[in-house]
Scaffold this motif. Structure first.
Motif, mmCIF file in Angstrom:
data_model
loop_
_atom_site.group_PDB
_atom_site.id
_atom_site.type_symbol
_atom_site.label_atom_id
_atom_site.label_comp_id
_atom_site.label_asym_id
_atom_site.label_seq_id
_atom_site.Cartn_x
_atom_site.Cartn_y
_atom_site.Cartn_z
ATOM 1 N N SER A 160 0.846 -1.390 0.138
ATOM 2 C CA SER A 160 -0.455 0.298 0.079
ATOM 3 C C SER A 160 1.036 1.190 -0.342
ATOM 4 C CB SER A 160 -0.787 -0.353 1.146
ATOM 5 O OG SER A 160 -0.498 -0.055 2.557
ATOM 6 N N GLU A 167 0.028 5.658 4.023
ATOM 7 C CA GLU A 167 -1.917 4.363 4.806
ATOM 8 C C GLU A 167 -0.972 3.488 5.561
ATOM 9 O OE1 GLU A 167 -2.963 2.005 1.270
ATOM 10 O OE2 GLU A 167 -4.174 3.911 0.817
ATOM 11 N N ARG A 168 0.290 2.837 5.375
ATOM 12 C CA ARG A 168 0.978 1.756 6.195
ATOM 13 C C ARG A 168 2.130 2.821 7.321
ATOM 14 N NH1 ARG A 168 4.113 0.640 1.306
ATOM 15 N NH2 ARG A 168 6.015 1.632 1.491
#
Length: 156
Positions: free
Chosen positions: A114, A118-119
């Motif tokens: 991703s 997001e991570r």
């Protein structure tokens, strides 16, 4: 002869949250001098935290994540009489902060699939709850220090 004192750079506050810690975090994420990209990643992660957690200020979760991931003790190698000992020593506040930031960023970078923002958001949320890879690393560091506390008298 003593070692000279480390020159401490004055970090300016970031433009969105007016926080020196966020500014320092952006600098840690930055690769090859691409500060704009680093800012997009961090601010994107903060927006994701806002949406996922339903909070107005993602800065509180960010601060809590740094507090949860920063170690209070670490081991340093000391050579005494031909043998190396892992001596537990307390960690200064500045180093706690930089280690926490580094561990959170490393665990976010290690995840694949991703977008980085997001991570990073996921890792910050996990760390603020006392979970995740960065907090696991802190726990392991504390276990190492606990296991070697017999050598604490070598700390000077």
């Amino acid at each position: 002869m003593r070692r000279p004192h480390k020159k401490i750079n004055n970090i300016t506050e970031d433009r969105v949250y007016n926080s020196k810690k966020v500014s320092q975090f952006i600098n840690y994420i930055m690769l090859d001098g691409k500060k704009n990209t680093a800012e997009k990643i961090v601010y994107g992660a903060m927006d994701i935290i806002k949406d996922k957690e339903g909070v107005k200020e993602p800065l509180a979760i960010f601060e809590e994540a740094l507090r949860q991931a920063g170690p209070e003790l670490e081991v340093k190698s000391r050579r005494v009489g031909g043998a190396n000992y892992q001596v537990p020593v307390p960690v200064k506040v500045e180093r706690q902060l930089s280690l926490a930031m580094r561990w959170i960023i490393d665990s976010a970078r290690s995840g694949k699939g991703s977008a980085m923002s997001e991570r990073l958001a996921a890792e910050l949320i996990l760390a603020s709850k006392g979970e995740g890879t960065a907090v696991t690393k802190k726990i392991n560091t504390h276990k190492m220090a606990e296991a070697n506390k017999a050598f604490a008298h070598f700390a000077w």
